[in-house]
Enzyme design. Structure first.
Site, PDB file in Angstrom:
ATOM      1  N   ARG B 237      33.150  30.058  54.253  1.00 55.17           N
ATOM      2  CA  ARG B 237      31.847  30.453  54.797  1.00 55.17           C
ATOM      3  C   ARG B 237      30.710  29.958  53.921  1.00 55.17           C
ATOM      4  O   ARG B 237      30.927  29.376  52.862  1.00 55.17           O
ATOM      5  CB  ARG B 237      31.777  31.963  54.979  1.00 55.17           C
ATOM      6  CG  ARG B 237      32.145  32.724  53.734  1.00 55.17           C
ATOM      7  CD  ARG B 237      32.290  34.217  54.042  1.00 55.17           C
ATOM      8  NE  ARG B 237      32.699  34.911  52.818  1.00 55.17           N
ATOM      9  CZ  ARG B 237      32.981  36.193  52.767  1.00 55.17           C
ATOM     10  NH1 ARG B 237      32.909  36.940  53.852  1.00 55.17           N
ATOM     11  NH2 ARG B 237      33.341  36.756  51.632  1.00 55.17           N
ATOM     12  N   ASP B 281      44.280  32.013  45.606  1.00 55.11           N
ATOM     13  CA  ASP B 281      43.236  32.559  44.738  1.00 55.11           C
ATOM     14  C   ASP B 281      43.135  31.642  43.535  1.00 55.11           C
ATOM     15  O   ASP B 281      44.077  31.550  42.739  1.00 55.11           O
ATOM     16  CB  ASP B 281      43.631  33.987  44.323  1.00 55.11           C
ATOM     17  CG  ASP B 281      42.624  34.584  43.339  1.00 55.11           C
ATOM     18  OD1 ASP B 281      41.649  33.866  42.968  1.00 55.11           O
ATOM     19  OD2 ASP B 281      42.817  35.744  42.942  1.00 55.11           O
ATOM     20  N   ALA B 308      33.840  27.290  45.082  1.00 59.93           N
ATOM     21  CA  ALA B 308      34.146  28.727  45.089  1.00 59.93           C
ATOM     22  C   ALA B 308      33.437  29.421  43.941  1.00 59.93           C
ATOM     23  O   ALA B 308      33.417  28.926  42.811  1.00 59.93           O
ATOM     24  CB  ALA B 308      35.649  28.934  44.974  1.00 59.93           C
ATOM     25  N   LYS B 314      25.108  42.806  37.250  1.00 61.16           N
ATOM     26  CA  LYS B 314      24.729  44.025  36.517  1.00 61.16           C
ATOM     27  C   LYS B 314      23.973  43.534  35.297  1.00 61.16           C
ATOM     28  O   LYS B 314      24.266  42.448  34.783  1.00 61.16           O
ATOM     29  CB  LYS B 314      25.971  44.819  36.028  1.00 61.16           C
ATOM     30  CG  LYS B 314      26.626  45.704  37.080  1.00 61.16           C
ATOM     31  CD  LYS B 314      25.838  46.990  37.307  1.00 61.16           C
ATOM     32  CE  LYS B 314      26.523  47.801  38.419  1.00 61.16           C
ATOM     33  NZ  LYS B 314      25.684  48.951  38.833  1.00 61.16           N
ATOM     34  N   TYR B 373      27.046  35.414  35.487  1.00 60.73           N
ATOM     35  CA  TYR B 373      26.921  34.306  36.456  1.00 60.73           C
ATOM     36  C   TYR B 373      26.190  33.123  35.817  1.00 60.73           C
ATOM     37  O   TYR B 373      26.626  31.969  35.916  1.00 60.73           O
ATOM     38  CB  TYR B 373      26.166  34.822  37.683  1.00 60.73           C
ATOM     39  CG  TYR B 373      26.078  33.846  38.838  1.00 60.73           C
ATOM     40  CD1 TYR B 373      27.179  33.632  39.668  1.00 60.73           C
ATOM     41  CD2 TYR B 373      24.895  33.171  39.100  1.00 60.73           C
ATOM     42  CE1 TYR B 373      27.087  32.746  40.726  1.00 60.73           C
ATOM     43  CE2 TYR B 373      24.797  32.281  40.156  1.00 60.73           C
ATOM     44  CZ  TYR B 373      25.895  32.074  40.971  1.00 60.73           C
ATOM     45  OH  TYR B 373      25.801  31.203  42.021  1.00 60.73           O
TER      46      TYR B 373
END
Lengths: 425, 467
Positions: B237, B281, B308, B314, B373
Site C-alpha cells: 500500500r 517479515d 518497507a 514517541k 525514525y
C-alpha cells in the site's frame, strides 16, 4: 563550372531620383519615369540612335494598358526604335533579374548590348473596378440582346462601386510584407536599436555620396527633384528611436524609419560586351560574373518571407568557390533594416547554416564597413522594380572607382524569392 | 488528486483572496502520462562560455523532438546545429512574447565568481517567462574536480542560486542543479529527461550528481525497465504500491514483498500488474535468505527498492526499547542485511543492478517524536553513501529518495495543523503524491541512470524543513 565564353560588363547606368509616394512624381506614370531614366542613360552613354540587342525591364505595379511598358517607353526615347524590348517581372527582384537576363544573352553571344531597367509608381497606381462589377460588365459585354444587357445591368449593387486598390500584401498569406518582416525580426530576435542604427547609416552614406559628387553620373534630376526625396542627411538613431512601431504590434521593432517607404522612380543599366563598349568609348565598370535566384516556402514551411537571399548567396558562393568574406563590397537591398539584419544573423548562425543550408559551419560575419557604403534603399527609397538597377549601377561604379574588386548583390522579393549576383572589376 | 485548499485557490475567487492575503497559491502539478512528450513546451538552452555539456543536452532534446530556442550568439548553437535541432532565437533585447516550459543553462564553463554573472544574464530576463510547471535546470561541474579554487568556489555557488531560484519560480515550477563529473557528460541523459519531464513534479531545489558509470545502453523510453526484475519491499500500500505500479508501467517484472499479515493487500497490488508476491517479515532472522532464495528462483534481480518502513513515534524520554528496536530493525538493519546477502550471492543482483532506498526528510532534518525514525532514515543515507563505491565496482548503483510530505493514508490521519503546515511549508505549497516518489525511484532504477550513484534526492517540493 565551365567559364562562360564571355561576360557582360556594366557600361553605364542612370536613374531618376526616387520620390516618396504622392510626392513630386504623383502625376508621373510608369512610362513617363522609365522614358526619362532611359533617355538619361542615352545621354550619359552617348548611344542616341543606336540599335541595341534588347531592352528588358518591368514594373511591379502595372496598369493593364502597360502590357508592353518597356517597349512603349523605349519608343519615347532616342534609342533606335528597331531595338526590341520585353517586360520582365519578379516583384522586387525585377530590376536585377532583368540585368541577369540581358547579361546572359550577351554571354551567350545572342546580343552585343542591352539595357536592363525598371520602374514603379505607387502614386499613379492601377486601381481596378470591383470584382462583382467586373463580372456584371463582362456579362453585359457578352450579352446578345438589349434585354439581356438590361437584365445584367440590374445585377449592379451599390457596394460594387468600391474599387480594388493594389495592396502591399502577400496573396497567399494575406499579410503585408511588413508584417512578414516583423515575424522574421521576432524569430531572429532582431532588436530595435540595430535596425535604427542601420537606417541612420544608410541615410548618412547616401547623403555623403551626393555631397561628394558620387551620384553625379548615376542620377539625373527629374521633375525638379535632384536628390532622393526620402533622404534625411541628418537622420540619427536617436531620432529614429522616437518613432512608433508600424509592424509587429505595439511590441514591434519596425517603424517607418527602418522600413522602406512606398516610392516612385526608375532606373536603367547599359550592359554590353567589352568590345561593344570600347567601340563607343565606354570603359567597362564591372563584369556581371554570376547570379542565383532562390525561393523559399513561406506558406507551408516556416521560413520567413524575405529569407530567400540567405539561401541564394551560399548556393552562388559554392558554385564560384568563394567564401562570404571574399568580397570587397556588399549591396544588400534594405527592404527593411530587419531583413538585412536577419540575413546577416542567419549567415552567422550555426543552426541556420546546418539545418536550413546543410552546411557544416556558418558562413560567418561580413565586415559591416563594406555594406551599402553609398547608402541603401532605406535612404534612397524603394520603387520596387527600379531598385535592382540602382544597386547594379551603384556597385559597378564603386568597384571601378576603387580600381577593381568583387561585390555581392542581394535582393529579396515578394513571394518568398531572392535574387543575388556577383560583380567584379 | 489535489487537496481542498489547492482546489480552492485554483478558482478565480479563491486565487484572488489568497493573492491578496499573501497565502500560498499551489497549482495542480503536471504529472506524467504515458505517450506524452518529454516536456510539453519549448525549452530555452544556453551555455556559459567554455561549457562541456551542450552536446549532451542537445542530444536529449533532439531525441525527444523538443522545440528549442537559444540566444543567437550562444556557444550552445553549435551543438544544437550538430544535433539537427532547428532552434529558434531568443534575444532579451527584443523579447516579444516568448515563453518556455524549460530553461536549461550549461554552467560547467563558469570558472570564477565574476563569471557567475552568466546565471543572471541567462535567467534574469527569462525566469518570469517560465510557463506553469516549468523546469529551471542548471548544469554544473563537480567543485572537487575543479583544478583552480576560484572555479571550485564558483561551482559551489551554483547550489545557492538554484535553491533560491526554486523558491522564486511560481506556478508549480521547479529548479535543480545537476553536477556532472568530467567525462560523464554522456551520462546525463536519464537525469535530464527526468528533471525536464512531469515525472519530477514534486522534486525541486535538488542537487543531482552524475558521475562515471558504465556506458548508457539503448533504452525504450516508454518502457525502460523492460526485461528487468524489480523487488519492492513494503509494496502492499501507499508509496510502495505506487512504486510497484510505476516500475511495472516502465516494463519491470515486479516482485512485491510485505509482511504475511498484508498478503491480501499485496496480492491486490501485484495481481493487476502481472507481478508476483513474497510474504515475509523483513526483520525476521531468515528473511534475507528467504528473499534471496525467492529471487534466485526468478533468475536474479535487477532492481531492489527498500521501501518497507514503520514509524513508532514517541519523544525519546517516553520511548520504550521495543519502539526503538523495531524501527531501526525494519527501516535500516533489514535493508543492510538484504543488501549483504544479495551481494554475497555473486550474480544474484544482476549486472547493471540498482538499489534504491527510501530515506525521509526526517532523516535529513530530524523530527521531534521521531528520534528512532530519524536515526534509521539518516542511517539509510549513510548506507547509500558507504555502499556506493562497493556497488560501483560491480557496475551497479545505490541511491536514495527522501520523501517530504506525501499524501497517504498516514498523512491523512494527521491533525489538521501539522498536516496543513507540512503541505504548505514548501516551494510548491502542497503535499506530493506517492507516484512522485515512485517516479524518482523509477528514474534511479533505470538502466540509463548508471552515472547516478550515491545520491540522495529529496521528493519534497523543496520543503523549507531541512533545506
Amino acid at each position: 563550372m565551365s567559364p562562360s565564353p564571355r561576360q557582360a560588363v556594366v557600361l553605364a547606368s542612370n536613374r531618376i531620383p526616387f520620390a516618396r509616394q504622392s510626392g513630386p512624381y504623383a502625376r508621373a506614370s510608369n512610362q513617363d519615369m522609365l522614358t526619362a531614366a532611359l533617355d538619361g542613360l542615352v545621354d550619359r552613354a552617348g548611344i542616341a540612335g543606336e540599335r541595341l540587342g534588347e531592352v528588358a525591364g518591368g514594373a511591379v505595379l502595372k496598369h493593364s494598358r502597360d502590357f508592353n511598358l518597356t517597349r512603349e517607353s523605349l519608343l519615347g526615347t532616342r534609342i533606335a526604335p528597331e531595338t526590341p524590348a520585353c517586360d520582365v517581372g519578379q516583384a522586387c527582384g525585377t530590376g536585377l533579374e532583368a540585368a541577369i537576363l540581358v547579361a546572359n544573352k550577351i554571354a551567350l553571344g545572342q546580343v552585343e548590348s542591352g539595357i536592363a531597367c525598371g520602374v514603379d509608381s505607387t502614386s499613379d497606381a492601377p486601381i481596378a473596378i470591383n470584382e462583382g462589377l467586373r463580372g456584371v460588365l463582362l456579362e453585359i459585354n457578352a450579352a446578345r440582346s438589349n434585354l439581356d444587357r438590361v437584365r445584367a445591368l440590374g445585377k449592379v449593387r451599390p457596394g460594387q462601386i468600391v474599387p480594388e486598390i493594389p495592396r502591399n500584401e502577400e496573396p497567399r498569406t494575406g499579410m503585408s510584407m511588413g508584417e512578414h518582416a516583423a515575424i522574421m525580426a521576432r524569430e531572429w530576435g532582431i532588436a530595435r536599436e540595430p535596425q535604427d542604427e542601420l537606417a541612420a547609416v544608410s541615410h548618412r552614406n547616401l547623403a555623403a555620396a551626393y555631397d561628394g559628387g558620387f551620384e553625379d553620373d548615376l542620377v539625373t534630376a527629374y521633375l525638379g527633384l535632384e536628390r532622393d526625396h526620402n533622404l534625411r542627411p541628418d537622420s540619427t538613431p536617436e531620432q529614429l528611436a522616437k518613432l512608433d512601431p508600424v509592424f509587429g504590434g505595439a511590441e514591434g521593432t519596425m517603424t517607418a524609419g527602418n522600413s522602406t517607404p512606398l516610392s516612385d522612380g526608375a532606373s536603367a543599366v547599359l550592359l554590353g560586351t567589352e568590345e561593344w563598349g570600347a567601340e563607343r568609348g565606354l570603359a567597362p565598370l564591372a563584369r556581371l560574373v554570376d547570379a542565383e535566384t532562390a525561393a523559399i516556402d513561406h506558406v507551408g514551411a516556416r521560413e520567413g518571407l524575405l529569407m530567400a537571399p540567405a539561401y541564394a548567396v551560399p548556393r552562388l558562393l559554392a558554385r564560384r568557390g568563394l567564401e562570404l568574406q571574399d568580397f570587397d563590397l556588399y549591396e544588400i537591398h534594405e527592404a527593411f533594416a530587419s531583413q538585412v539584419l536577419c540575413t546577416l544573423a542567419a549567415w552567422e548562425d550555426p543552426v541556420f547554416c546546418r539545418e536550413r543550408l546543410g552546411r557544416d559551419g556558418p558562413l560567418g560575419p561580413i565586415d559591416r564597413d563594406r555594406l551599402n557604403v553609398r547608402g541603401g534603399s532605406l535612404a534612397a527609397g524603394h520603387p520596387f522594380a527600379a531598385t535592382g538597377g540602382r544597386i547594379v549601377g551603384n556597385l559597378a561604379k564603386l568597384l571601378s572607382a576603387r580600381g577593381g574588386g568583387r561585390g555581392l548583390i542581394s535582393i529579396c522579393a515578394a513571394g518568398g524569392q531572392g535574387v543575388v549576383a556577383i560583380l567584379e572589376s | 488528486m489535489t487537496d481542498a485548499y489547492t482546489q480552492l485557490v485554483s478558482n478565480p475567487f479563491g486565487g484572488f483572496v489568497a493573492r491578496n492575503l499573501g497565502l500560498p497559491r499551489p497549482v495542480e502539478l503536471d504529472r506524467h502520462r504515458p505517450g506524452a512528450p518529454l516536456i510539453d513546451g519549448r525549452v530555452l538552452v544556453g551555455a556559459a562560455p567554455g561549457g562541456r555539456c551542450a552536446a549532451a543536452v542537445a542530444a536529449v532534446l533532439a531525441e525527444a523532438g523538443t522545440a528549442v530556442d537559444s540566444r543567437l550568439h550562444d556557444e550552445v548553437r553549435q551543438a544544437l546545429g550538430a544535433a539537427a535541432i532547428d532552434a529558434g532565437v531568443w534575444n532579451p533585447e527584443a523579447p516579444g512574447a516568448q515563453r518556455w516550459k524549460g530553461l536549461v543553462l550549461d554552467a560547467t564553463g563558469i570558472g570564477s565568481s565574476g563569471e557567475l554573472r552568466e546565471l543572471w544574464s541567462f535567467f534574469h530576463p527569462t525566469i518570469r517567462r517560465l510557463e506553469r510547471c516549468g523546469r529551471l535546470i542548471v548544469i554544473g561541474a563537480e567543485p572537487g574536480e575543479c583544478p583552480a579554487p576560484a572555479a571550485a568556489t564558483a561551482q559551489r555557488a551554483l547550489e545557492g542560486f538554484v535553491r533560491a531560484a526554486g523558491k522564486e519560480v511560481r506556478n508549480g515550477s521547479t529548479a535543480q542543479l545537476v553536477r556532472v563529473a568530467a567525462g560523464a557528460e554522456g551520462r546525463i541523459g536519464s537525469t535530464l529527461r527526468f528533471l525536464l519531464s512531469p515525472r519530477s513534479a514534486y522534486v525541486s531545489g535538488q542537487l543531482v550528481r552524475v558521475g562515471a558509470g558504465r556506458d548508457v545502453p539503448e533504452v525504450d523510453r516508454e518502457r525502460p525497465l523492460r526485461g528487468k526484475t524489480a523487488l519492492v519491499t513494503g509494496a502492499s500500500r501507499g508509496i510502495g504500491e505506487a512504486i510497484a505500479n510505476v516500475l511495472a508501467r516502465d516494463g519491470a517484472d515486479v516482485v512485491g514483498l510485505d509482511v504475511p499479515a498484508l498478503s491480501g493487500d499485496l496480492e491486490n497490488v501485484v495481481e493487476p500488474i502481472g507481478g508476483s508476491a513474497i510474504a515475509v517479515d523483513i526483520a525476521a532472522a531468515d528473511a534475507p535468505r528467504r528473499i534471496c532464495d525467492a529471487l534466485a528462483k526468478r533468475g536474479g534481480v535487477d532492481v531492489v527498492v527498500h521501501n518497507a518502513g514503520v514509524t513508532r513515534d514517541k519523544t525519546l524520554a517516553a520511548m520504550d526499547a521495543e519502539r526503538w528496536e523495531a524501527t531501526i530493525a525494519i527501516n535500516l538493519t533489514a535493508a543492510e542485511r538484504i543488501n549483504d546477502e544479495l551481494l554475497a550471492r555473486g550474480g544474484l543482483l544482476r549486472e547493471d543492478g540498482r538499489i534504491v532506498c527510501v530515506s525521509s526528510m526526517s532523516g535529513i532534518a530530524g523530527n521531534a517524536g521521531q528520534t528512532n525514525y530519524s536515526t534509521s532514515k539518516a542511517g539509510v543515507i549513510g548506507m547509500v553513501e558507504s555502499m556506493a563505491p562497493i556497488l560501483a565496482e560491480r557496475a551497479a548503483t545505490i541511491n536514495a529518495v527522501a520523501p517530504g510530505f506525501i499524501e497517504t493514508a498516514m498523512t491523512a490521519a494527521m491533525p489538521l495543523g501539522p498536516r496543513e503546515a507540512g503541505r504548505r511549508m514548501s516551494s510548491l505549497a502542497q503535499g506530493g503524491l506517492p507516484v512522485d516518489v515512485a517516479e524518482a525511484i523509477a528514474w534511479l532504477a533505470a538502466p540509463d541512470s548508471s552515472g547516478v550513484n550515491g545520491n540522495v534526492v529529496r521528493v519534497c517540493g523543496q520543503s523549507l524543513i531541512g533545506a
